[in-house]
Design an enzyme around this catalytic site. Structure first.
Site, PDB file in Angstrom:
ATOM      1  CG  ASP A 117      -1.821   1.216   1.214  1.00  0.00           C
ATOM      2  OD1 ASP A 117      -2.270   1.417   0.308  1.00  0.00           O
ATOM      3  OD2 ASP A 117      -2.070   1.665   2.285  1.00  0.00           O
ATOM      4  CD  GLU A 132      -5.005   1.073  -2.691  1.00  0.00           C
ATOM      5  OE1 GLU A 132      -5.660   0.181  -2.207  1.00  0.00           O
ATOM      6  OE2 GLU A 132      -4.463   1.881  -2.084  1.00  0.00           O
ATOM      7  CG  ASP A 181      -0.753   3.037   6.131  1.00  0.00           C
ATOM      8  OD1 ASP A 181      -1.645   3.544   5.319  1.00  0.00           O
ATOM      9  OD2 ASP A 181      -0.160   3.800   7.217  1.00  0.00           O
TER      10      ASP A 181
END
Length: 168
Positions: free
Chosen positions: A8, A67, A139
């Protein structure tokens, strides 16, 4: 079995999570957050690069998933996030990993069932799918969700077959 690194990306906090996928069975391996410090952008990016390289070297994943950056109202912030994403992709590619990319809504839909889930819902469903996991923060939960998404969308499944063939 395939080991998947989910990332992430973030400029201050880059979440990471590693799972093992054996067909539909998933197992938590590790998770955490890389933290950058200071005001110098180049040094912050270097810090993230070094930290994620340490994670890759320590856990030896077979694949990575990152992502995708979503564009928001703050153009400068979006560009900086894109640079952190580039660091995650560069470190993964440098290690010889194939890198999958997933939109935030695709990750949420895969893990939670709806594309507009909040972080609390994502963390809850990560805990459901990886029983006993101790998540290092939001996260890291998102990073584990990205790894789970990669495992469920065929990239992990195809890699399992390729690795099995290569190891035979």
């Amino acid at each position: 079995m395939v080991r998947i690194l989910g990332i992430d990306p973030g400029l201050r906090h880059m979440g990471w999570g590693i799972i093992d996928a054996d067909g539909p069975r998933l197992r938590h391996v590790a998770n955490g957050v890389c933290h950058s410090a200071g005001d110098d952008l180049a040094l912050r990016l270097l810090s993230l690069f070094d930290q994620i390289n340490t994670v890759i070297a320590g856990h030896e994943p077979d694949a990575a998933a990152v992502e995708q950056t979503f564009v928001n109202k703050d153009g400068a912030g979006t560009l900086k996030l894109g640079q952190a994403r580039g660091i995650a992709m560069l470190a993964s590619a440098r290690a010889g990993l194939n890198v999958g990319e997933y939109a935030p809504n695709a990750v949420k839909k895969t893990v939670v069932g709806v594309g507009h889930a909040d972080k609390r819902q994502v963390a809850h469903m990560v805990r459901v799918q990886l029983p006993g996991v101790d998540i290092a923060g939001p996260d890291a939960a998102d990073a584990l969700a990205i790894a789970i998404c990669h495992a469920h969308h065929g990239a992990g499944q195809g890699l399992v077959a390729a690795l099995a063939k290569a190891r035979a």
